[in-house]
Each structure stands twice: as C-alpha cells, then as structure tokens.
Design a protein around this motif. Structure first.
Motif, PDB file in Angstrom:
ATOM      1  N   GLY A  42       0.801  -1.218   0.000  1.00 14.48           N
ATOM      2  CA  GLY A  42       0.000   0.000   0.000  1.00 14.48           C
ATOM      3  C   GLY A  42       0.831   1.263   0.000  1.00 14.48           C
ATOM      4  O   GLY A  42       1.760   1.408   0.799  1.00 14.48           O
ATOM      5  N   ALA A  97      -3.929   5.787   0.952  1.00 11.04           N
ATOM      6  CA  ALA A  97      -5.306   5.428   1.318  1.00 11.04           C
ATOM      7  C   ALA A  97      -6.078   6.716   1.532  1.00 11.04           C
ATOM      8  O   ALA A  97      -5.598   7.627   2.214  1.00 11.04           O
ATOM      9  CB  ALA A  97      -5.322   4.570   2.578  1.00 11.04           C
ATOM     10  N   CYS A 114      -7.509   2.494  -1.868  1.00 11.51           N
ATOM     11  CA  CYS A 114      -6.085   2.268  -1.613  1.00 11.51           C
ATOM     12  C   CYS A 114      -5.365   2.110  -2.946  1.00 11.51           C
ATOM     13  O   CYS A 114      -5.784   1.322  -3.806  1.00 11.51           O
ATOM     14  CB  CYS A 114      -5.894   1.021  -0.756  1.00 11.51           C
ATOM     15  SG  CYS A 114      -4.163   0.566  -0.486  1.00 11.51           S
ATOM     16  N   CYS A 153      -2.530   2.326   5.331  1.00 10.51           N
ATOM     17  CA  CYS A 153      -2.064   1.154   4.596  1.00 10.51           C
ATOM     18  C   CYS A 153      -0.549   1.114   4.650  1.00 10.51           C
ATOM     19  O   CYS A 153       0.112   2.135   4.875  1.00 10.51           O
ATOM     20  CB  CYS A 153      -2.558   1.154   3.153  1.00 10.51           C
ATOM     21  SG  CYS A 153      -1.898   2.480   2.120  1.00 10.51           S
ATOM     22  N   VAL A 184      -4.619  -3.011   4.739  1.00 10.84           N
ATOM     23  CA  VAL A 184      -5.328  -1.742   4.889  1.00 10.84           C
ATOM     24  C   VAL A 184      -6.137  -1.844   6.169  1.00 10.84           C
ATOM     25  O   VAL A 184      -6.812  -2.868   6.408  1.00 10.84           O
ATOM     26  CB  VAL A 184      -6.282  -1.473   3.704  1.00 10.84           C
ATOM     27  CG1 VAL A 184      -6.954  -0.115   3.861  1.00 10.84           C
ATOM     28  CG2 VAL A 184      -5.540  -1.558   2.379  1.00 10.84           C
TER      29      VAL A 184
END
Length: 325
Positions: A21, A24, A36, A307, A313
């Motif tokens: 990630g 977000a 995300c 994230c 997440v």
C-alpha cells in the motif's frame, strides 16, 4: 507521553495479497468507504492495483479492484462525482476510474516523464481542478474534462513527492520535494508564490490545516514534522519529534484545528496535538512494514484509514480520538 497500541477501537483489516500500500483516502461521499493505491514488489517493479473498499461491521469488504500495468502511488476522489477517482503511477501517467463500471480506466493522462507520485483533486466548488506531482520535478494542472494538462509548474530542483490543494484558497496548492523545500503556487500567477527551505532533508509530505488558511505542515526524512505560518516562514511555528524513521505522510484533522496524524517508515502512525506541551497523543503500532498511506474521515469523527507495505489496509479509531467531538 503518547501510548503505544494496536489502534484503539478494534481495527478492521483487509489484506491485499502481493500488494504494498502506498496511499489510502476516504471517500468524501460515502462514510466508511475508502480507496487504496498499491503496487507489486514494493513499487520497484510489477503492476499496480486500485482497491475500493468499505468497512462493514468489524471487517472490510473489497468493492472493486482495478489493475494497472505499473505501480500506483497515490489516489484522490472526485469532488463532483462519488464514483470517480484518479490514481498516479510509476509510468508517469494519471488514470481516471469509475467505480460504477467493472473495468477501466476511463481515461489516461500521460505527460510526466518520470514517476507520478502524487495527485489531488481540488475541493474548491465551481472549478474541477487536479494537480499532480512527479519525479520529473514538475507539477501539472489538469481539468479532468480536458485530455491534456492546462499548465506545468517548474522550479523544484528535486523530485516532487506531494502536491496538495489549499482547502481555503481557490487555485492555490503546495508541493513538497526532495530539494528540501515546501513551495506554494497560484495557478493564475506566473512562477512560484513562496519557497520555504523547510528541512535539511527530503520532504515527503505536506498538508494544509483545515481551520487556518495560513498554516501548513511538512513531514520529512529527518523524522520531524514542522508547522509553517505563511505570514512568517523564517521559523516553524511547531516542531514535532518522535518518529524514528522518515515520515511518509501527514494529515491535519478535519475536526480539530490543532490535531494531526502522521505515518512513517518506522511502521507507526502517530497522533499529535501541537497546542499541548506534550504533543504526542498516541502511537499506533499495528503494521509490520513501512506505513505509507493515511487519511482521516470527513464523516466519522476520529476514524482513520491507513495502509502499509505489509499488504494490509486498516480502518480504526485510535484511543485518543474515541469519543472526541
């Protein structure tokens, strides 16, 4: 002192297998919905995915997932259509997605010559503008209805990591760069409006205070957060220390004038109130890799999404914000 914990009121988590990630962002329309932007292989190689997700009870469900042929580094929601998002990618392009459609993208804007690392949709009513920032040292202004950029902003002497619109001043945005400066731009004026040598290190993130149009915060590789009053930029108005590795993203609270959150390569998310003698309110340690994406909900006071490179997440309310108004 701030307390260490797993995220206050039980964090809901969603694993994105094989994806790391980068950003977000909560939807400005749908409570509990977030997006995300992620990349395979830590963004060094491989593809990217835009995941649209929603908190349901104690969990998070994946609503939509869209793939791109390069890593996705940032995401922003449209301010005039609840289904539309824009991502920025390692191939220098921006992608426009519509979550009402199972496939995409709707459009691709390819002008940056290196990684497009940031993208932000203006909150100013009456004009739909998007700003992107790139490792090619430029920022670009876009109207999503037009297929090419409206303007290119040059001046940074290093990669641009962050470009953020002012929530107060129409046509004004800030950029943070590897050249150690924070810069403020006006889309209607030539050149740069203000150059602030904010750190003696690369600046990876910046954000505007939601309650004071003259106040910005920067987060840098030197592990510090600094507050800047645009009326006098010779000294920061606050310095927040506590992170032990580079600060990847910083966000002001939409509900509290003096509260902000930051996430870092030290795997933590920290919550701060710069008006207090001991500003660190809480340290959340619930990731096992670089924590890169962070946002605070406009709908649910105290709700946070983050994230990290551990494929997770999380949506949660930290202890320090539980019951806050």
């Amino acid at each position: 002192m701030g307390t260490a914990g797993g995220g206050g009121a039980g964090a809901a988590a969603l694993r994105l297998p094989g994806l790391h990630g980068y950003a977000a962002e909560f939807s400005p329309y749908w409570p509990g919905r977030a997006a995300c932007a992620a990349a395979q292989y830590y963004g060094i190689a491989g593809c990217g995915t835009l995941a649209v997700l929603e908190q349901k009870g104690a969990g998070i469900v994946l609503l939509r997932s869209y793939d791109w042929n390069d890593g996705l580094f940032d995401v922003t929601w449209s301010e005039n259509n609840e289904h539309v998002l824009i991502t920025s990618s390692g191939d220098g392009s921006l992608q426009v997605w519509d979550t009402a459609k199972p496939k995409g993208p709707l459009q691709v804007y390819k002008e940056h010559t290196q990684e497009a690392y940031s993208v932000d949709w203006s909150q100013t009513r009456g004009e739909q503008l998007v700003v992107s920032g790139s490792w090619d040292q430029t920022a670009k202004l876009w109207d999503p209805a037009v297929g090419k950029s409206l303007r290119t902003f040059k001046g940074h002497e290093g990669v641009i990591y962050s470009t953020i619109w002012s929530p107060h001043i129409p046509g004004c945005f800030a950029s943070a760069s590897g050249d150690h400066t924070l810069r403020v731009w006006d889309v209607k004026a030539p050149g740069v409006k203000l150059v602030i040598p904010a750190h003696e290190a690369e600046i990876l993130s910046c954000d505007w205070c939601k309650y004071d149009e003259k106040l910005l915060v920067t987060g840098a590789v030197d592990c510090s957060l600094k507050g800047w009053d645009l009326r006098n930029v010779r000294q920061p108005v606050f310095v927040l220390l506590g992170h032990t590795y580079a600060i990847r993203r910083v966000k002001f609270s939409p509900f509290h004038a003096t509260l902000l959150a930051s996430c870092s390569y030290d795997f933590t998310v920290r919550f701060w109130d710069f008006s207090k003698p001991n500003p660190l309110l809480e340290t959340v340690e619930h990731h096992t890799e670089f924590t890169c994406g962070l946002d605070l909900s406009l709908h649910n006071c105290g709700q946070v999404v983050d994230c990290a490179w551990d494929e997770l997440v999380k949506i949660y309310t930290p202890s320090c914000l539980t019951g806050s108004v």
